[in-house]
Design a protein around this motif. Structure first.
Motif, PDB file in Angstrom:
ATOM      1  N   GLY A  63       0.807  -1.214   0.000  1.00  0.00           N
ATOM      2  CA  GLY A  63       0.000   0.000   0.000  1.00  0.00           C
ATOM      3  C   GLY A  63       0.839   1.261   0.000  1.00  0.00           C
ATOM      4  N   PHE A  64       1.916   1.245   0.771  1.00  0.00           N
ATOM      5  CA  PHE A  64       2.767   2.430   0.827  1.00  0.00           C
ATOM      6  C   PHE A  64       3.541   2.618  -0.470  1.00  0.00           C
ATOM      7  CE2 PHE A  64       6.734   4.658   1.928  1.00  0.00           C
ATOM      8  CZ  PHE A  64       6.193   5.831   2.437  1.00  0.00           C
ATOM      9  N   ALA A  65       3.901   1.525  -1.155  1.00  0.00           N
ATOM     10  CA  ALA A  65       4.646   1.645  -2.411  1.00  0.00           C
ATOM     11  C   ALA A  65       3.848   2.425  -3.447  1.00  0.00           C
ATOM     12  CB  ALA A  65       4.998   0.264  -2.950  1.00  0.00           C
ATOM     13  N   GLY A  66       2.531   2.190  -3.526  1.00  0.00           N
ATOM     14  CA  GLY A  66       1.711   2.941  -4.472  1.00  0.00           C
ATOM     15  C   GLY A  66       1.665   4.422  -4.133  1.00  0.00           C
ATOM     16  N   TYR A  67       1.522   4.721  -2.854  1.00  0.00           N
ATOM     17  CA  TYR A  67       1.518   6.113  -2.388  1.00  0.00           C
ATOM     18  C   TYR A  67       2.869   6.776  -2.685  1.00  0.00           C
ATOM     19  CZ  TYR A  67       1.525   9.938   1.092  1.00  0.00           C
ATOM     20  OH  TYR A  67       1.613  11.154   1.721  1.00  0.00           O
ATOM     21  N   ALA A  68       3.962   6.094  -2.377  1.00  0.00           N
ATOM     22  CA  ALA A  68       5.300   6.647  -2.609  1.00  0.00           C
ATOM     23  C   ALA A  68       5.543   6.893  -4.088  1.00  0.00           C
ATOM     24  CB  ALA A  68       6.361   5.696  -2.044  1.00  0.00           C
ATOM     25  N   LEU A  69       5.024   6.004  -4.923  1.00  0.00           N
ATOM     26  CA  LEU A  69       5.252   6.132  -6.360  1.00  0.00           C
ATOM     27  C   LEU A  69       4.598   7.393  -6.912  1.00  0.00           C
ATOM     28  CD1 LEU A  69       6.749   4.436  -8.469  1.00  0.00           C
ATOM     29  CD2 LEU A  69       4.559   3.398  -9.077  1.00  0.00           C
ATOM     30  N   VAL A  70       3.340   7.683  -6.511  1.00  0.00           N
ATOM     31  CA  VAL A  70       2.682   8.884  -7.041  1.00  0.00           C
ATOM     32  C   VAL A  70       3.273  10.151  -6.427  1.00  0.00           C
ATOM     33  CG1 VAL A  70       0.540   7.686  -7.606  1.00  0.00           C
ATOM     34  CG2 VAL A  70       0.793   8.725  -5.347  1.00  0.00           C
ATOM     35  N   MET A  71       3.628  10.103  -5.150  1.00  0.00           N
ATOM     36  CA  MET A  71       4.206  11.291  -4.525  1.00  0.00           C
ATOM     37  C   MET A  71       5.582  11.607  -5.125  1.00  0.00           C
ATOM     38  SD  MET A  71       2.078  12.585  -2.348  1.00  0.00           S
ATOM     39  CE  MET A  71       2.967  13.516  -1.093  1.00  0.00           C
ATOM     40  N   GLY A  72       6.397  10.583  -5.311  1.00  0.00           N
ATOM     41  CA  GLY A  72       7.702  10.798  -5.934  1.00  0.00           C
ATOM     42  C   GLY A  72       7.579  11.190  -7.392  1.00  0.00           C
ATOM     43  N   GLY A  73       6.607  10.574  -8.092  1.00  0.00           N
ATOM     44  CA  GLY A  73       6.442  10.864  -9.515  1.00  0.00           C
ATOM     45  C   GLY A  73       5.998  12.283  -9.802  1.00  0.00           C
ATOM     46  N   PHE A  74       5.262  12.900  -8.876  1.00  0.00           N
ATOM     47  CA  PHE A  74       4.758  14.254  -9.091  1.00  0.00           C
ATOM     48  C   PHE A  74       5.675  15.330  -8.493  1.00  0.00           C
ATOM     49  CE2 PHE A  74       0.515  12.383  -9.995  1.00  0.00           C
ATOM     50  CZ  PHE A  74       0.277  13.065 -11.191  1.00  0.00           C
ATOM     51  N   THR A  75       6.868  14.958  -8.092  1.00  0.00           N
ATOM     52  CA  THR A  75       7.798  15.948  -7.532  1.00  0.00           C
ATOM     53  C   THR A  75       8.053  17.082  -8.510  1.00  0.00           C
ATOM     54  OG1 THR A  75       8.878  14.259  -6.184  1.00  0.00           O
ATOM     55  CG2 THR A  75      10.107  16.280  -6.590  1.00  0.00           C
ATOM     56  N   ALA A  76       8.220  16.760  -9.784  1.00  0.00           N
ATOM     57  CA  ALA A  76       8.517  17.788 -10.779  1.00  0.00           C
ATOM     58  C   ALA A  76       7.372  18.780 -10.923  1.00  0.00           C
ATOM     59  CB  ALA A  76       8.836  17.147 -12.126  1.00  0.00           C
ATOM     60  N   VAL A  77       6.130  18.314 -10.736  1.00  0.00           N
ATOM     61  CA  VAL A  77       4.977  19.208 -10.878  1.00  0.00           C
ATOM     62  C   VAL A  77       5.003  20.294  -9.807  1.00  0.00           C
ATOM     63  CG1 VAL A  77       2.450  19.326 -10.825  1.00  0.00           C
ATOM     64  CG2 VAL A  77       3.589  17.431 -11.981  1.00  0.00           C
ATOM     65  N   LEU A  78       5.410  19.933  -8.592  1.00  0.00           N
ATOM     66  CA  LEU A  78       5.505  20.927  -7.518  1.00  0.00           C
ATOM     67  C   LEU A  78       6.429  22.069  -7.927  1.00  0.00           C
ATOM     68  CD1 LEU A  78       5.985  20.087  -3.761  1.00  0.00           C
ATOM     69  CD2 LEU A  78       7.234  21.952  -4.817  1.00  0.00           C
ATOM     70  N   TYR A  79       7.587  21.741  -8.486  1.00  0.00           N
ATOM     71  CA  TYR A  79       8.537  22.780  -8.847  1.00  0.00           C
ATOM     72  C   TYR A  79       8.171  23.461 -10.151  1.00  0.00           C
ATOM     73  CZ  TYR A  79      11.361  21.241  -4.972  1.00  0.00           C
ATOM     74  OH  TYR A  79      11.793  20.949  -3.713  1.00  0.00           O
ATOM     75  N   LEU A  80       7.381  22.796 -10.989  1.00  0.00           N
ATOM     76  CA  LEU A  80       6.872  23.464 -12.182  1.00  0.00           C
ATOM     77  C   LEU A  80       5.950  24.596 -11.790  1.00  0.00           C
ATOM     78  CD1 LEU A  80       6.478  23.612 -15.264  1.00  0.00           C
ATOM     79  CD2 LEU A  80       4.588  21.998 -15.016  1.00  0.00           C
ATOM     80  N   THR A  81       5.135  24.377 -10.757  1.00  0.00           N
ATOM     81  CA  THR A  81       4.244  25.434 -10.275  1.00  0.00           C
ATOM     82  C   THR A  81       5.048  26.559  -9.636  1.00  0.00           C
ATOM     83  OG1 THR A  81       2.611  23.717  -9.813  1.00  0.00           O
ATOM     84  CG2 THR A  81       2.194  25.881  -8.886  1.00  0.00           C
ATOM     85  N   ALA A  82       6.071  26.189  -8.847  1.00  0.00           N
ATOM     86  CA  ALA A  82       6.924  27.223  -8.250  1.00  0.00           C
ATOM     87  C   ALA A  82       7.682  27.976  -9.335  1.00  0.00           C
ATOM     88  CB  ALA A  82       7.894  26.583  -7.265  1.00  0.00           C
ATOM     89  N   PHE A  83       8.112  27.255 -10.392  1.00  0.00           N
ATOM     90  CA  PHE A  83       8.557  27.859 -11.648  1.00  0.00           C
ATOM     91  C   PHE A  83       9.667  28.888 -11.465  1.00  0.00           C
ATOM     92  CE2 PHE A  83       7.448  30.430 -15.594  1.00  0.00           C
ATOM     93  CZ  PHE A  83       7.808  29.431 -16.481  1.00  0.00           C
ATOM     94  N   GLY A  84      10.444  28.735 -10.404  1.00  0.00           N
ATOM     95  CA  GLY A  84      11.499  29.696 -10.148  1.00  0.00           C
ATOM     96  C   GLY A  84      10.995  31.035  -9.650  1.00  0.00           C
ATOM     97  N   VAL A  85       9.671  31.126  -9.418  1.00  0.00           N
ATOM     98  CA  VAL A  85       9.083  32.412  -9.052  1.00  0.00           C
ATOM     99  C   VAL A  85       9.553  32.866  -7.682  1.00  0.00           C
ATOM    100  CG1 VAL A  85       6.926  33.634  -8.640  1.00  0.00           C
ATOM    101  CG2 VAL A  85       7.076  31.990 -10.505  1.00  0.00           C
ATOM    102  N   GLU A  86       9.619  31.931  -6.715  1.00  0.00           N
ATOM    103  CA  GLU A  86      10.052  32.323  -5.371  1.00  0.00           C
ATOM    104  C   GLU A  86      11.448  32.921  -5.405  1.00  0.00           C
ATOM    105  OE1 GLU A  86      10.624  30.455  -0.884  1.00  0.00           O
ATOM    106  OE2 GLU A  86      10.829  29.181  -2.641  1.00  0.00           O
ATOM    107  N   LYS A  87      12.375  32.244  -6.075  1.00  0.00           N
ATOM    108  CA  LYS A  87      13.740  32.754  -6.134  1.00  0.00           C
ATOM    109  C   LYS A  87      13.800  34.083  -6.885  1.00  0.00           C
ATOM    110  CE  LYS A  87      15.820  29.080  -7.829  1.00  0.00           C
ATOM    111  NZ  LYS A  87      16.957  28.236  -8.256  1.00  0.00           N
ATOM    112  N   SER A  88      13.036  34.191  -7.960  1.00  0.00           N
ATOM    113  CA  SER A  88      13.018  35.428  -8.722  1.00  0.00           C
ATOM    114  C   SER A  88      12.464  36.580  -7.885  1.00  0.00           C
ATOM    115  CB  SER A  88      12.168  35.245  -9.983  1.00  0.00           C
ATOM    116  OG  SER A  88      12.171  36.403 -10.778  1.00  0.00           O
TER     117      SER A  88
END
Length: 422
Positions: A63-88
């Motif tokens: 059960g945890f492997a499925g949860y870990a897979l989607v959470m790890g797989g969507f890591t890039a989406v989190l930073y796509l939304t941040a889009f360097g805006v915070e640092k800028s």
């Protein structure tokens, strides 16, 4: 980036920064503020790590492997939304005075726009392919967390850092509530729903306090340099997040999805130090940006960065090879512990490149552009390394691929930095 905004019609800050823009008050308050900010973000990270351990106990490995897979797989989406805006924002907002409301609106739009597009894409693809609700919720949570990171960063840049502390206190409470629900029988879908609800409420609560002036969106002379800076500054974070997502996807497609649980536990636990280091850099970024901008110290900073790059390029590869070989040999003795040890062994590489990027990103437009090029090639190197190392070594190969991407990034930067800097 101050000169670009000044040329575009946004006056650059001159003289001492106004009190409202100062993130770090003088005197004893400075230390307390830094500790409070680190405690807020660090408490959230620690809560997340402990939650993962308890979720593994509540759901079991499958059960945890499925949860870990989607959470790890969507890591890039989190930073796509941040889009360097915070640092800028942390770089540009301290350099201007009269147009902060307009510039704030630009930064909010630069985060919300890609976030909305990502939500539409995730929802459309998920419904078209019959993905489970857990997949859709994980994608929406990544978008919400990315926007949350930008909003609290804007509040810090505008002189309201305590909202960052309060925000992460609420996130800790949400993680605790979701984990408690899991221990009482709540499944992965329910846990994600609790977390998503909390993040959505926080994002809506943070927006009104920014006093953004939408007319900034109608000023191309302001929008273009802000967007260009955000795009360039997003490269490093997108590359790092894309690497994490890529190694989880490769694990899934090479018949090693069962190793995603130990890998996610190890990465989330060991990343506490890396995240604390990165967040500390964000805290001091407004002052570093102003110092480099006013003293014209970009070239000396680039020379210091070049010395760090040489050390990474020479000492990094043999160190990573030795650490990976040791981890692969001992993996069966305790997967999560061994992977955590390998990640910690690679921290000098991660920290070293992070420090170099920080100096170059806060320099002039030329060094920022070269940093973005290095990030793109580093991501390509990490993906190629993952395609080779993950099928061969499994989860240890995934962490080795992350480190390889940073070493490729360092080598490329060393080649393309001007010789007067290197």
């Amino acid at each position: 980036m101050g000169p670009e905004l000044a040329a575009a019609g946004a006056p650059a800050a001159t003289g001492p920064p106004p009190a409202s823009s100062s993130l770090l008050p003088r005197g004893a308050i400075r230390g307390r503020l830094i500790l409070s900010l680190l405690a807020g973000r660090g408490g959230y990270r620690v809560a997340t790590v402990l939650s993962n351990v308890l979720l593994l106990a509540a759901w079991g490995e499958a059960g945890f492997a499925g949860y870990a897979l989607v959470m790890g797989g969507f890591t890039a989406v989190l930073y796509l939304t941040a889009f360097g805006v915070e640092k800028s924002a942390l770089t540009l907002l301290p350099r201007v005075r009269r147009v902060r409301g307009e510039l704030t609106a630009v930064f909010v739009a630069l985060s919300a726009g890609p976030g909305l597009l990502a939500l539409i894409g995730i929802g459309g693809y998920g419904l078209a392919t019959g993905k489970p609700p857990m997949w859709l919720l994980a994608g929406a949570l990544a978008v919400g967390l990315g926007l949350n990171q930008v909003l609290v960063g804007l509040h810090r840049a505008l002189g309201r850092p305590w909202r960052d502390v309060a925000n992460h206190g609420v996130l800790v409470a949400a993680v605790a509530a979701a984990t408690g629900g899991a221990l009482l029988g709540l499944g992965p879908t329910g846990v994600l729903a609790v977390l998503l609800t909390a993040v959505a409420v926080l994002d809506l609560a943070l927006l009104p306090g920014l006093a953004a002036r939408p007319r900034g969106l109608r000023r191309p002379a302001m929008l273009r340099p802000a967007a260009g800076t955000a795009v360039l500054m997003s490269a490093g974070e997108l590359a790092a997040a894309g690497t994490v997502s890529a190694v989880f996807l490769v694990l899934d497609h090479t018949g090693r999805a069962g190793q995603s649980g130990p890998l996610y536990l190890a990465v989330s636990a060991s990343a506490l130090l890396a995240n604390a280091f990165g967040y500390l850099l964000r805290i001091v970024q407004p002052h570093v940006s102003l110092a480099l901008h006013r003293s014209r110290a970009e070239r000396p900073a680039a020379r210091r960065a070049a010395r760090g790059l040489r050390l990474l390029a020479l000492a990094g590869p043999p160190w990573v090879v030795a650490a990976t070989a040791t981890a692969a040999w001992g993996y069966d003795r305790g997967p999560a512990v061994v992977l955590g040890g390998l990640y910690l062994a690679c921290l000098p590489v991660f920290f070293g490149l992070g420090s170099v990027n920080f100096l170059l990103e806060n320099g002039d437009r030329h060094t920022l552009r070269r940093t973005a090029i290095g990030s793109a090639t580093g991501l390509a190197g990490a993906v190629l390394a993952a395609l080779v190392l993950v099928p061969w070594l499994g989860a240890p190969g995934a962490i080795a691929a992350m480190a390889t991407g940073d070493l490729v990034h360092a080598a490329v930067l060393l080649l393309i930095l001007p010789r007067r800097s290197a």
